[in-house]
Structures are given as structure tokens and as C-alpha cells.
Design a protein around this motif. Sequence first.
Motif, PDB file in Angstrom:
ATOM      1  N   GLN A  98       0.832  -1.200   0.000  1.00 12.90           N
ATOM      2  CA  GLN A  98       0.000   0.000   0.000  1.00 12.90           C
ATOM      3  C   GLN A  98       0.875   1.261   0.000  1.00 12.90           C
ATOM      4  N   LYS A  99       0.468   2.296  -0.762  1.00  8.94           N
ATOM      5  CA  LYS A  99       1.151   3.576  -0.807  1.00  8.94           C
ATOM      6  C   LYS A  99       0.552   4.497   0.246  1.00  8.94           C
ATOM      7  N   VAL A 100       1.417   5.189   0.985  1.00  5.62           N
ATOM      8  CA  VAL A 100       0.953   6.129   2.001  1.00  5.62           C
ATOM      9  C   VAL A 100       1.668   7.456   1.809  1.00  5.62           C
ATOM     10  N   SER A 101       1.087   8.520   2.379  1.00  2.00           N
ATOM     11  CA  SER A 101       1.670   9.865   2.334  1.00  2.00           C
ATOM     12  C   SER A 101       2.034  10.317   3.734  1.00  2.00           C
ATOM     13  N   THR A 102       2.810  11.423   3.796  1.00  5.17           N
ATOM     14  CA  THR A 102       3.261  11.967   5.082  1.00  5.17           C
ATOM     15  C   THR A 102       2.050  12.287   5.961  1.00  5.17           C
ATOM     16  N   GLY A 103       2.107  11.770   7.221  1.00  2.85           N
ATOM     17  CA  GLY A 103       1.055  12.065   8.190  1.00  2.85           C
ATOM     18  C   GLY A 103      -0.119  11.110   8.155  1.00  2.85           C
ATOM     19  N   ASP A 104      -0.157  10.135   7.200  1.00  5.80           N
ATOM     20  CA  ASP A 104      -1.249   9.173   7.165  1.00  5.80           C
ATOM     21  C   ASP A 104      -1.170   8.253   8.390  1.00  5.80           C
ATOM     22  N   THR A 105      -2.339   7.898   8.970  1.00 11.70           N
ATOM     23  CA  THR A 105      -2.378   6.983  10.109  1.00 11.70           C
ATOM     24  C   THR A 105      -2.219   5.565   9.594  1.00 11.70           C
ATOM     25  N   ILE A 106      -1.214   4.840  10.118  1.00 12.39           N
ATOM     26  CA  ILE A 106      -0.951   3.469   9.662  1.00 12.39           C
ATOM     27  C   ILE A 106      -1.195   2.453  10.768  1.00 12.39           C
ATOM     28  N   GLY A 107      -1.464   2.938  12.049  1.00 11.52           N
ATOM     29  CA  GLY A 107      -1.706   2.000  13.143  1.00 11.52           C
ATOM     30  C   GLY A 107      -1.974   2.743  14.437  1.00 11.52           C
ATOM     31  N   ARG A 108      -1.884   1.951  15.587  1.00 13.97           N
ATOM     32  CA  ARG A 108      -2.157   2.508  16.900  1.00 13.97           C
ATOM     33  C   ARG A 108      -1.076   2.041  17.878  1.00 13.97           C
ATOM     34  N   VAL A 109      -0.799   2.926  18.872  1.00  8.33           N
ATOM     35  CA  VAL A 109       0.198   2.580  19.895  1.00  8.33           C
ATOM     36  C   VAL A 109      -0.379   1.433  20.734  1.00  8.33           C
ATOM     37  N   GLY A 110       0.520   0.447  21.069  1.00  6.99           N
ATOM     38  CA  GLY A 110       0.067  -0.688  21.889  1.00  6.99           C
ATOM     39  C   GLY A 110       1.196  -1.222  22.758  1.00  6.99           C
ATOM     40  N   ALA A 111       1.000  -2.480  23.225  1.00  3.41           N
ATOM     41  CA  ALA A 111       1.985  -3.107  24.106  1.00  3.41           C
ATOM     42  C   ALA A 111       2.166  -4.562  23.737  1.00  3.41           C
ATOM     43  N   THR A 112       2.123  -4.881  22.433  1.00  2.00           N
ATOM     44  CA  THR A 112       2.297  -6.262  21.989  1.00  2.00           C
ATOM     45  C   THR A 112       3.781  -6.587  21.904  1.00  2.00           C
ATOM     46  N   GLY A 113       4.124  -7.869  22.009  1.00  2.00           N
ATOM     47  CA  GLY A 113       5.507  -8.314  21.940  1.00  2.00           C
ATOM     48  C   GLY A 113       6.185  -8.201  23.297  1.00  2.00           C
ATOM     49  N   ASN A 114       7.496  -8.059  23.278  1.00  2.00           N
ATOM     50  CA  ASN A 114       8.295  -8.010  24.500  1.00  2.00           C
ATOM     51  C   ASN A 114       8.347  -6.560  24.991  1.00  2.00           C
ATOM     52  N   VAL A 115       7.419  -6.210  25.857  1.00  2.00           N
ATOM     53  CA  VAL A 115       7.339  -4.829  26.349  1.00  2.00           C
ATOM     54  C   VAL A 115       7.046  -4.841  27.842  1.00  2.00           C
ATOM     55  N   THR A 116       7.172  -3.665  28.434  1.00  2.00           N
ATOM     56  CA  THR A 116       6.812  -3.480  29.843  1.00  2.00           C
ATOM     57  C   THR A 116       5.700  -2.466  29.989  1.00  2.00           C
ATOM     58  N   GLY A 117       5.262  -1.866  28.843  1.00  2.00           N
ATOM     59  CA  GLY A 117       4.196  -0.877  28.872  1.00  2.00           C
ATOM     60  C   GLY A 117       3.895  -0.407  27.456  1.00  2.00           C
ATOM     61  N   ALA A 118       2.797   0.345  27.341  1.00  2.00           N
ATOM     62  CA  ALA A 118       2.380   0.829  26.019  1.00  2.00           C
ATOM     63  C   ALA A 118       3.377   1.883  25.506  1.00  2.00           C
ATOM     64  N   HIS A 119       3.863   1.652  24.322  1.00  2.00           N
ATOM     65  CA  HIS A 119       4.777   2.623  23.679  1.00  2.00           C
ATOM     66  C   HIS A 119       4.980   2.232  22.222  1.00  2.00           C
ATOM     67  N   LEU A 120       5.532   3.155  21.438  1.00  2.00           N
ATOM     68  CA  LEU A 120       5.873   2.886  20.045  1.00  2.00           C
ATOM     69  C   LEU A 120       7.402   2.749  19.959  1.00  2.00           C
ATOM     70  N   HIS A 121       7.860   1.610  19.515  1.00  4.73           N
ATOM     71  CA  HIS A 121       9.294   1.384  19.286  1.00  4.73           C
ATOM     72  C   HIS A 121       9.554   1.675  17.804  1.00  4.73           C
ATOM     73  N   LEU A 122      10.348   2.741  17.530  1.00  4.87           N
ATOM     74  CA  LEU A 122      10.624   3.173  16.157  1.00  4.87           C
ATOM     75  C   LEU A 122      12.082   2.896  15.819  1.00  4.87           C
ATOM     76  N   GLU A 123      12.270   2.206  14.693  1.00  3.49           N
ATOM     77  CA  GLU A 123      13.632   1.963  14.205  1.00  3.49           C
ATOM     78  C   GLU A 123      13.773   2.550  12.799  1.00  3.49           C
ATOM     79  N   VAL A 124      15.008   3.020  12.499  1.00  5.37           N
ATOM     80  CA  VAL A 124      15.333   3.541  11.164  1.00  5.37           C
ATOM     81  C   VAL A 124      16.530   2.746  10.664  1.00  5.37           C
ATOM     82  N   ARG A 125      16.371   2.162   9.471  1.00  3.43           N
ATOM     83  CA  ARG A 125      17.440   1.340   8.896  1.00  3.43           C
ATOM     84  C   ARG A 125      17.756   1.827   7.476  1.00  3.43           C
ATOM     85  N   THR A 126      19.038   1.701   7.159  1.00  3.84           N
ATOM     86  CA  THR A 126      19.500   2.111   5.832  1.00  3.84           C
ATOM     87  C   THR A 126      19.031   1.096   4.788  1.00  3.84           C
ATOM     88  N   PRO A 127      19.174   1.460   3.476  1.00  5.32           N
ATOM     89  CA  PRO A 127      18.791   0.489   2.439  1.00  5.32           C
ATOM     90  C   PRO A 127      19.555  -0.819   2.555  1.00  5.32           C
TER      91      PRO A 127
END
Length: 343
Positions: free
Chosen positions: A296-325
Motif C-alpha cells: 500500500q502507498k501512504v503519504s506523510t502524516g497518514d495513520t498506519i496504526g495505533r500505539v500498543g503493548a504487543t511483543g516483549n514490552v513493559t508498557g504501552a509505547h511505540l518502538h521506532l527503528e530507522v534502517r538504511t537500504p
Amino acid sequence: MASNKPAPEAPSPFATGNFGDSDRTWEEWNPTEESIRPVRGRHRVAKQRGLARSSTVLGVGVIAAVGAGGMATAQSKPPVSISLPDSLAASLPDAKSLPGVGSFLSDDEDKKPVATAPLTSAGITDAEAEQGTTDPGEALRARILQQAEQQQASADAEAKAAEEKAAAEKAAAEAKKQQDKAEAKAAAEKKKAEEAAKKKAEAERLAKLAASYALPTSSYSITSTYGQSGTMWSSGHHTGLDFAAQSGTPVKAVHSGTVKSAGYSGAYGYRTVLVLDDGTEIWYCHQSSMNVSAGQKVSTGDTIGRVGATGNVTGAHLHLEVRTPGGSAIDPMSWLRSKGLTV
């Protein structure tokens, strides 16, 4: 009987050396080669050194002028009478009876000088004669003084020229110093202006980028940064940036791109991978839900999901990673700031 022999001649005083004054015998002088040999060889006069040319010539000129003036004064003085013994004066002939002299003398002028004018005009130039100069000594003195004055004037002119040259060089050096100072100041101001323009251009660039980039969520607080070490992470250090927010807070696309994948991914929980136009990958992890699918194609500022606490977490938060090509993880905070965003 009368004799025909001539009478004996009286001996010549030049042959006997006897002139009647004494019995001295005069020897005949016979010049020889040695006595008349001319003096040969060059006579060198050592040049005097160490004196300034103008001062030396001026000194010599003044001395010569004074000497010439003395000669002129001596010629202008009246004749001095000379006294002779009466016995010698009585035996001398009368001056009027001498050939060629008596015509110059008269009874009324016996005690007056024959002439008061110089006997010769040798050494007097035509110009000096036209000016009325008749005394050679005075003329010589005037010429020497004139030469001395000319040489002194020449020396003064050279000294003045040297002073003017030194003053001009000093002025030129001062002007160059002022010019260099002005150029240095202008260069510094130019550099400062260039730096200011560069900063302004960078700010404009970031502002333009900020218009095309957006933060991944809102109403957040940073709880963990990139590279932070700890036992909570399997790699031994944190590979992303954690935005703590209430569960259900919208998760937005930071830039336009294509969804590479969207699904559950172990310790990351629900994860969405967004690939930007330059190949950079943005990972959104621990979501409570996802609003997009792969391709799917998206634009800047489009909503793609919701903050949660799934996976290995201790509380609700968004884990953001940036990776090179190429897949290497980089600091998300530095990357977001390079896009003009304030984290």
C-alpha cells in the motif's frame, strides 16, 4: 833688432778661474749622462677616501676661493717702497736714463705707481669681461665660489630628493598596511555573511523538509534512546527510539512511501515496515492494531496504526527503528532531526 813675436796674452780669468776677487780656482763643469738623466716612472697620488664628495669639493672650493681672493687683494694693494744703502743707491743709474723706461716716467709721477690695473687679462672669460671683471684673481675666486655654491645646491637637492623618496615609501607602506587591514576586515565580514547565509539556507531546507516529514506519534515522552545498553534487549543494547504514549494513540507515516510488510513479528509484536522513496526503512513496532497492508502507498502524516503493548514490552509505547537500504540500524532521533523535526 826688433822682435816679431806677438806680446804675450793676458791670461783669461775664465781659463785660470781668477776673477780678481780671490785666488779660488774654478773647475769646469762637465755634464754627464747620469746628471742629466730624466726622472722616469709614474708618480701616483693616493686618492683620499672616506669624505663625502660634496663636503670635500666644497671645502676645497672655499680654500681656493680664499686664496684667489688673497691674490686679488695683493694685486690691489699700493706698491711698497724699498730702501737701499746710500752707497749702493748712488752707484745705480737713473731710472729715466734706462732705455725704454724713461718715457714712462715724469718728474711729477716719480713717486706714483706706473699702473694700478692688472698687467694681464689671462683667465678672464668673455662673459666676465662683459660684466666688467678685469682682475683674473677675482674672476677665479668668483668662479670657484660659484662652483662651490652649485655643488652645495646639488647636494642639497639630492638630500631633499632622498627625504622625499623616503617619505613617499613610508606613505606607500602605511597605505598598504591600511589596505591590508581593510581587506582582512572585508574578508572577515564576507566569511561571517557567508556563514549566516549558509545557516539560513540550512534552516530553510529543514523547514521545507519538515513540511514533508512528520513525527510518528503525538502526546509522547521518550523513555529509551538508541544505543542504550541493558539486559532487556536481546542484542544487549537498544536498537531504536521509544515513544511512550497511551494505548490507541495514532501512529503516522513519517514520510511518503510504500508498505513493505504489516504483521506480527515475535518480540516486536505487531510491526509495520514502511520503505521511503530513497530506500530507507521505518519500523513501527508494538502496535495494538494496523491500518495498512503490504504494497500500500501512504503519504506523510497518514495513520498506519495505533500505539500498543504487543511483543516483549513493559508498557504501552511505540518502538521506532530507522534502517538504511542495506539494513543497518541508525539513530532515529538524529535522523528525524536531520529532516527538520524537533523530537
